[in-house]
Design a protein around this motif. Structure first.
Motif, PDB file in Angstrom:
ATOM      1  N   PHE A 216       5.195  -0.026   0.813  1.00 39.94           N
ATOM      2  CA  PHE A 216       5.718  -0.488  -0.487  1.00 39.94           C
ATOM      3  C   PHE A 216       4.959   0.155  -1.642  1.00 39.94           C
ATOM      4  O   PHE A 216       4.801  -0.422  -2.704  1.00 39.94           O
TER       5      PHE A 216
ATOM      6  N   CYS B  67      -7.593  -6.903   7.979  1.00 36.03           N
ATOM      7  CA  CYS B  67      -6.863  -6.554   6.756  1.00 36.03           C
ATOM      8  C   CYS B  67      -7.795  -5.880   5.748  1.00 36.03           C
ATOM      9  O   CYS B  67      -7.368  -5.028   4.984  1.00 36.03           O
TER      10      CYS B  67
ATOM     11  N   CYS C 265      -8.063  -1.505   4.967  1.00 35.31           N
ATOM     12  CA  CYS C 265      -7.544  -1.300   3.609  1.00 35.31           C
ATOM     13  C   CYS C 265      -8.239  -0.119   2.935  1.00 35.31           C
ATOM     14  O   CYS C 265      -9.457  -0.024   2.961  1.00 35.31           O
ATOM     15  N   PRO C 266      -7.443   0.768   2.326  1.00 36.91           N
ATOM     16  CA  PRO C 266      -8.050   1.934   1.668  1.00 36.91           C
ATOM     17  C   PRO C 266      -8.829   1.607   0.400  1.00 36.91           C
ATOM     18  O   PRO C 266      -9.505   2.476  -0.134  1.00 36.91           O
TER      19      PRO C 266
ATOM     20  N   ARG D  74      -8.365 -12.579  -0.898  1.00 38.05           N
ATOM     21  CA  ARG D  74      -7.923 -11.202  -0.704  1.00 38.05           C
ATOM     22  C   ARG D  74      -6.633 -10.925  -1.479  1.00 38.05           C
ATOM     23  O   ARG D  74      -6.475  -9.872  -2.086  1.00 38.05           O
TER      24      ARG D  74
ATOM     25  N   LYS E 157      -6.559  -8.080  -4.337  1.00 39.66           N
ATOM     26  CA  LYS E 157      -5.703  -6.896  -4.168  1.00 39.66           C
ATOM     27  C   LYS E 157      -4.637  -6.791  -5.237  1.00 39.66           C
ATOM     28  O   LYS E 157      -4.116  -5.709  -5.502  1.00 39.66           O
TER      29      LYS E 157
ATOM     30  N   CYS F 206      -4.163  -2.958  -4.686  1.00 35.91           N
ATOM     31  CA  CYS F 206      -3.379  -2.656  -3.493  1.00 35.91           C
ATOM     32  C   CYS F 206      -2.494  -1.458  -3.789  1.00 35.91           C
ATOM     33  O   CYS F 206      -1.796  -1.430  -4.794  1.00 35.91           O
ATOM     34  N   VAL F 207      -2.522  -0.474  -2.899  1.00 35.08           N
ATOM     35  CA  VAL F 207      -1.714   0.723  -3.117  1.00 35.08           C
ATOM     36  C   VAL F 207      -0.450   0.750  -2.239  1.00 35.08           C
ATOM     37  O   VAL F 207       0.262   1.746  -2.197  1.00 35.08           O
ATOM     38  N   GLY F 208      -0.215  -0.356  -1.533  1.00 34.72           N
ATOM     39  CA  GLY F 208       1.039  -0.477  -0.800  1.00 34.72           C
ATOM     40  C   GLY F 208       1.140   0.329   0.483  1.00 34.72           C
ATOM     41  O   GLY F 208       2.236   0.704   0.895  1.00 34.72           O
ATOM     42  N   CYS F 209       0.013   0.567   1.142  1.00 36.84           N
ATOM     43  CA  CYS F 209       0.016   1.401   2.346  1.00 36.84           C
ATOM     44  C   CYS F 209       0.560   0.672   3.568  1.00 36.84           C
ATOM     45  O   CYS F 209       0.901   1.294   4.566  1.00 36.84           O
ATOM     46  N   GLY F 210       0.561  -0.677   3.505  1.00 31.05           N
ATOM     47  CA  GLY F 210       1.108  -1.463   4.603  1.00 31.05           C
ATOM     48  C   GLY F 210       0.159  -1.729   5.758  1.00 31.05           C
ATOM     49  O   GLY F 210       0.535  -2.388   6.729  1.00 31.05           O
ATOM     50  N   ARG F 211      -1.087  -1.244   5.674  1.00 25.92           N
ATOM     51  CA  ARG F 211      -1.996  -1.413   6.815  1.00 25.92           C
ATOM     52  C   ARG F 211      -2.290  -2.873   7.130  1.00 25.92           C
ATOM     53  O   ARG F 211      -2.304  -3.276   8.285  1.00 25.92           O
ATOM     54  N   CYS F 212      -2.538  -3.674   6.073  1.00 22.09           N
ATOM     55  CA  CYS F 212      -2.983  -5.056   6.343  1.00 22.09           C
ATOM     56  C   CYS F 212      -1.910  -5.857   7.070  1.00 22.09           C
ATOM     57  O   CYS F 212      -2.222  -6.832   7.745  1.00 22.09           O
TER      58      CYS F 212
ATOM     59  N   PHE G 270       1.698  -9.490   4.593  1.00 23.82           N
ATOM     60  CA  PHE G 270       1.194  -9.534   3.215  1.00 23.82           C
ATOM     61  C   PHE G 270       2.370  -9.481   2.239  1.00 23.82           C
ATOM     62  O   PHE G 270       2.472 -10.282   1.308  1.00 23.82           O
TER      63      PHE G 270
HETATM   64  S1  SF4 Z   1      -1.011  -2.784   1.741  1.00 25.86           S
HETATM   65 FE1  SF4 Z   1      -2.784  -4.006   2.417  1.00 25.86          FE
HETATM   66  S2  SF4 Z   1      -4.180  -2.517   3.355  1.00 25.86           S
HETATM   67 FE2  SF4 Z   1      -2.727  -1.329   2.084  1.00 25.86          FE
HETATM   68  S3  SF4 Z   1      -3.704  -1.150   0.061  1.00 25.86           S
HETATM   69 FE3  SF4 Z   1      -2.417  -2.985  -0.009  1.00 25.86          FE
HETATM   70  S4  SF4 Z   1      -3.829  -4.650   0.524  1.00 25.86           S
HETATM   71 FE4  SF4 Z   1      -4.821  -2.759   1.194  1.00 25.86          FE
END
Ligand code: SF4
Ligand code: SF4
Lengths: 367, 263
Positions: free
Chosen positions: A138, A239, A243-244, A296, A300, A312-318, A328
């Motif tokens: 996202f 999470c 997270c980056p 968190r 974020k 939060c940069v929206g990478c989806g990892r968490c 999330f």
């Molecule tokens: S999507 Fe989750 S892991 Fe990725 S930047 Fe946002 S908070 Fe961090």
């Protein structure tokens, strides 16, 4: 900005040449489903279409575990153990992760630079790569889906190669030194680039405005979502550690058995752990799992003033790596009223009494 | 640091002696010798004396006989700091796993043979005396031992570990056997400190370092996660109990997850 084209047949030669600029790291498959940035010996192992790495690229600069200095108590002395960092190249960084590094820079480079981070950042060459979002991505909603800077080169996939954006003097030098590998960008390439970008923009799962998220999170501190979701949370901290942009660390002094010398070490920490909020006198400013869980989300989604972006940069990892299957994005959308159960009647009546200052467990009993 | 040597005792209850061995083999022990007097540690010192006053007493093994109950009480009285060492001393060890009565266990092992001691169900040292610090694991980690003694030597107090193995998987760059392969990994509820050794070899954590204290071992959430992957209540409890037989919250928290469904 300078643009060049790297024809497909030159890709592996180009990767091989990158090794002349330092140790080469790139995404590879580390197990059935997961990827990580690893040192590359055989360039044919590099994955160009990975979804996300289990370790974010911050690991190259803010190391998961590192010795900071050695000390001697008797001599009242300490000696920094910062090793000589050799130049290195990180190939294949997605746009969101480049923004992740830019966020890390605002913390670790501005004003009071962290020298351990700084020296590695100066030695690291960053080469970005385009990607197609999956259901967990996202970055479009976070406005981190296209990096304008923060890289030396950025490769955009074309049907027959890569459209390369040159983003730094180092990027120029890499191109110039290997100029025979590159071609000029044609009108057709530009069409293909646009086409890719259009397809990509449409591939995101959500297209909506998250502008009010920050305020709603603060207003909805007592939303039932927090209880329900924190209840199933394992507090494993994955999470945070995937997270980056999570940047908290814990330090520990380890004294040798001579009772005199020793060293200080730091490691990544997680706000989901009890000790993260533990302070002198055994007080804990986030005493419950719910407090920690909520922290968190608030962290974020707060704004990084220097970049005007959320942390939060929206990478989806968490979400992708959460063993409890907690989403999330879904939880944030619940708060925004974009999923069901957003505004239960019994809560909306009491809104004025809610919010940060009234949240239970934060200011102690009977408040 | 004061010039006085610190007096150290290492006592063994019913155990495999693996904990002592682990530490006795450390090269770093040589650094300790000028600062410490080994009052009792049979593996290091032939002229050990049991039980003399010491500054730090390490106890390995689970309390499994009447005689050992008396021994730990005496150690407690004569020691300034008592450190429980290893899975047996801290959690009762795998020998606590069973639900069978003592008689039956006794018969299985000794038949009709006669021995010189009075048996008891295996229990952690803490069930009988106050324990000041713990070194976890089966076997415990050298790093933890160094950290604890080093910190004691400078007159400070070592920190306890209150976070899970998951952290160390992520620091180390492992994959995740729980998410990826649905294996019943106990990492999320188990104390870190082992550098996620087993998951690094693609083996799910079995929990030898014991469930995290301070009420932050979420047996319920993990049981829910396992249940969704198709594990039964019995399988989950059995696995979680291997190294946590005496944990007062475990069964109740797992049961909660399985009751919720029936409603
Ligand atoms: S999507 Fe989750 S892991 Fe990725 S930047 Fe946002 S908070 Fe961090
Ligand atoms: S990864 Fe999931 S289960 Fe683990 S702490 Fe984060 S939200 Fe909780």
């Amino acid at each position: 900005m300078r643009y060049v084209k790297l024809p497909k047949e030159n890709t592996y030669t180009f990767l091989e040449r990158l090794k002349e600029w330092g140790r080469l790291y790139a995404p590879v498959k580390i197990s059935e489903k997961f990827y990580d940035f690893r040192e590359i010996d055989d360039v044919r192992k590099v994955e160009f279409h990975y979804n996300r790495t289990i370790m974010p690229p911050k690991k190259f600069f803010f190391q998961p575990r590192e010795k900071l200095f050695e000390f001697s108590i008797k001599d009242a002395e300490y000696r920094e153990t910062l090793e000589d960092v050799e130049p290195f190249v990180v190939f294949g960084v997605h746009a969101c992760d480049i923004f992740g590094l830019k966020i890390m820079d605002t913390i670790y480079l501005d004003e009071l630079p962290d020298k351990y981070y700084k020296v590695r950042r100066e030695k690291g060459v960053i080469i970005g790569i385009s990607c197609m979002p999956d259901e967990y991505c996202f970055c479009n909603l976070r406005e981190t889906d296209f990096a304008d800077d923060g890289f030396d080169l950025f490769l955009h996939e074309l049907p027959d190669g890569w459209l390369v954006r040159v983003g730094s003097p180092t990027g120029h030098r890499i191109v110039d030194k290997n100029i025979k590998l590159f071609e000029e960008v044609t009108t057709e390439d530009i069409c293909n680039f646009r086409d890719f970008e259009n397809k990509r923009a449409q591939a995101f799962k959500y297209h909506e405005d998250w502008g009010n998220l920050r305020y709603l999170l603060e207003l909805e501190m007592e939303h039932p979502m927090w209880d329900e979701q924190s209840d199933i949370c394992l507090a494993c901290g994955i999470c945070n550690t995937t997270c980056p942009t999570c940047r908290c660390y814990e330090v520990q002094d380890i004294v040798n058995l001579d009772g005199n010398t020793g060293y200080r070490e730091r490691r990544w920490d997680s706000c989901q752990f009890r000790s993260h909020g533990l302070v002198a006198g055994n007080h804990n400013f986030r005493p419950t799992k719910k407090d920690r869980f909520r922290n968190r989300y608030l962290c974020k989604n707060s704004y990084n003033e220097k970049l005007g972006l959320s942390y939060c940069v929206g990478c989806g990892r968490c979400t992708y790596f959460c063993p409890a299957g907690i989403s999330f994005v879904r939880n944030l959308r619940t708060i925004m009223g974009l999923e069901e159960k957003s505004c239960p009647p019994e809560l909306s009546e009491e809104i004025p009494k809610r919010g940060f200052a009234y949240a239970t467990g934060i200011r102690g009993e009977d408040i | 640091m004061s010039e006085k040597k610190i007096r150290i005792g290492f006592y063994a209850l019913t155990s495999c002696y693996g904990c002592q061995l682990q530490f006795a083999m450390m090269d770093e022990i040589l650094q300790l010798i000028p600062n410490a007097e080994i009052v009792c540690w049979y593996m290091l010192e032939r002229d050990s004396k049991e039980v003399e006053p010491v500054d730090i007493a390490f106890i390995e093994g689970s309390v499994s006989t009447e005689e050992e109950v008396e021994l730990v009480k005496e150690v407690r009285e004569k020691s300034k700091i008592v450190v429980a060492v290893g899975a047996c001393a801290t959690q009762g060890g795998v020998q606590s796993w069973t639900d069978k009565p003592l008689d039956e266990l006794w018969k299985t092992v000794y038949g009709d043979g006669k021995v010189k001691f009075q048996p008891r169900m295996a229990k952690p040292v803490e069930e009988y005396i106050k324990v000041d610090y713990r070194l976890y694991g089966c076997p415990p980690e050298k790093r933890d031992f160094l950290y604890a003694i080093g910190t004691f030597l400078v007159g400070s107090w070592p920190e306890d570990i209150d976070y899970p193995v998951c952290l160390e998987c992520r620091l180390r760059g492992n994959t995740c056997v729980l998410i990826e392969r649905g294996e019943p990994c106990l990492g999320p509820i188990t104390r870190a400190g082992c550098d996620a050794r087993c998951p690094a070899f693609n083996v799910a954590c079995i929990g030898c370092r014991g469930a995290i204290g301070y009420d932050v071992a979420w047996f319920d959430s993990l049981a829910k996660t396992f249940k969704e992957k198709g594990y039964t209540k019995e399988e989950i409890i059995e696995r979680m109990k291997i190294f946590n037989a005496h944990n007062p919250k475990l069964e109740e928290m797992v049961n909660k997850i399985f009751q919720e469904v029936k409603e």
